[in-house]
Design a protein around this motif. Sequence first.
Motif, PDB file in Angstrom:
ATOM      1  N   ASN A  48       0.824  -1.210   0.000  1.00  0.00           N
ATOM      2  CA  ASN A  48       0.000   0.000   0.000  1.00  0.00           C
ATOM      3  C   ASN A  48       0.861   1.263   0.000  1.00  0.00           C
TER       4      ASN A  48
ATOM      5  N   ASP B   7       2.179   1.809  -3.496  1.00  0.00           N
ATOM      6  CA  ASP B   7       1.118   2.290  -4.387  1.00  0.00           C
ATOM      7  C   ASP B   7       0.807   3.762  -4.143  1.00  0.00           C
ATOM      8  N   ALA B   8       1.022   4.235  -2.901  1.00  0.00           N
ATOM      9  CA  ALA B   8       0.690   5.625  -2.565  1.00  0.00           C
ATOM     10  C   ALA B   8       1.753   6.611  -3.028  1.00  0.00           C
TER      11      ALA B   8
ATOM     12  N   GLY C 134       3.704   9.487   0.580  1.00  0.00           N
ATOM     13  CA  GLY C 134       2.848   9.461  -0.603  1.00  0.00           C
ATOM     14  C   GLY C 134       1.679  10.423  -0.522  1.00  0.00           C
TER      15      GLY C 134
ATOM     16  N   ILE D  58      -4.192  10.025   3.072  1.00  0.00           N
ATOM     17  CA  ILE D  58      -5.594   9.611   3.099  1.00  0.00           C
ATOM     18  C   ILE D  58      -6.409  10.737   3.712  1.00  0.00           C
TER      19      ILE D  58
ATOM     20  N   LYS E 296      -8.268   2.779  -4.238  1.00  0.00           N
ATOM     21  CA  LYS E 296      -7.510   2.461  -5.456  1.00  0.00           C
ATOM     22  C   LYS E 296      -8.468   2.206  -6.613  1.00  0.00           C
TER      23      LYS E 296
ATOM     24  N   SER F  22      -2.668   9.987   9.110  1.00  0.00           N
ATOM     25  CA  SER F  22      -2.501  10.412   7.726  1.00  0.00           C
ATOM     26  C   SER F  22      -3.212  11.724   7.491  1.00  0.00           C
TER      27      SER F  22
ATOM     28  N   THR G 233       1.408   8.839   4.925  1.00  0.00           N
ATOM     29  CA  THR G 233       0.668   7.981   5.857  1.00  0.00           C
ATOM     30  C   THR G 233       1.634   7.218   6.746  1.00  0.00           C
TER      31      THR G 233
END
Length: 465
Positions: free
Chosen positions: A371, A374-375, A402, A405, A421, A449, A455
């Motif tokens: 995760n 991906d961020a 990243g 959130i 996502k 976050s 995050t």
Amino acid sequence: MSFFVYQFNKNFEERSVMMLETTINVVLSCISHNMEHDEKNIQIVLERHVVSEHIKNMRIFDLSGKILYATDTSEIGEDISFIAPHHTAERDIKSITLIEPDTIYSAITPFKNEEKCQRCHEQKDTIAYLDIDSRLTKPEVQFYTGIRHSIFLGIVVILILIITLYLIFNSFISKPLKGVIDALSEVEKGNLHIRRPQKKEDEFGLLDRHFNNMVNQLEKSQQEINSFHFEQLQRADKLVTLGELAAEMAHEINNPAGVIMARADYIQLESENMVGLQKYGDDIEVILQQTQKIARITNNILKYSKKLPKDFHKIDVMKIINESIKIFEPRLIRRNILLKKIFLCDDKCKSALIYGDAQQIEQVTTNLINNAIDAIDNSGNLEISVGCTNNEKVQIIIKDDGMGIDEVSKEKIFLPFFTSKSAQKGTGLGLYIVKNILKNHGGDIECESAFGEGTTFTILFNKAK
């Protein structure tokens, strides 16, 4: 109505009292007149006045309570406390009371020892007492009977009103309300096919319409959720199949990779004795390194794709994190992500050991690292730290810089099938699985976050003893 009844009652009482007072005054006057003329036949005086149908009894009794004279001669000589117990109270003042409800008024008054009487009765304050019992007149009896009838009729009317109001309430309020409550109970049980009949145009009719609209919306939402869950389960099933296929492919890749590694190793050994091959030494070393890398990647894929049985024992968290990182090394390099590992345990701690299932803990760290990658867009920083807290806890912190959130999504990230996502990347099950694994291990996870600021996930485990 009650005012008039009260007023009539008061008027009758005043009339009865006035009649008794008049009778008392007449009797006292006659007795006094007779005594002045030495006529002492008091019994005759009493009998003359009792001829009225409203006078029931007349008595004269002395200070000790002995009846001296009475219209009922059988009472003479008896004690007043036995014949008329209601006269045992205060006697020294004139009093008039209703001794039998709605039936008899009773009056008692003392004979005072006036100056003209003292030659015979010495210096006493009171000589004797006069007791008169008076019946109610016919109008009074009819009045009190009417009151009783009115009270009874009022009670009957009130009962009829109560029953009528109950039936009206039950028909127009209680019964429709119970129907709504029963319908809500059915909805609570999961029955979304129930509907309320819309027969009325009043408030309950409006309530029925709103109820039906609510159930329609719930049924529609449930259908959408079921459809979404079915799609997610289909996708999860595809991912399982894809995982099995990846494991199969990794196994197939391992075979030729093993052959390449063996041949390259053989050529490297031969190059030590053959001058012509020595110039390819560096190339052979590169081939060996890259083949070993392929072997590591395929081994990690095979390990991650296997469903191992639950096995709790002491495990080293840092070792598991290192194994998880190996899976993502190509992605980290390709995305230009700088990885920083920090081991915070001191010499006393020696190692971050917890009690749990290594495969499941690796699934937790793999999900969170994936995760984090991906961020991060193409380049960024990923920091993983492991340490032991003062309260005998092992702490894992996975921090990225990243996209972060937002507050709304942060409240939902651990719910099943929730994902920010795209449909091609996320199933919405990763963090839900992480939460449940940690719960089974007695661990906890927190998320800090802010959108656009990265995050941080903090995991706490109980330290193995």
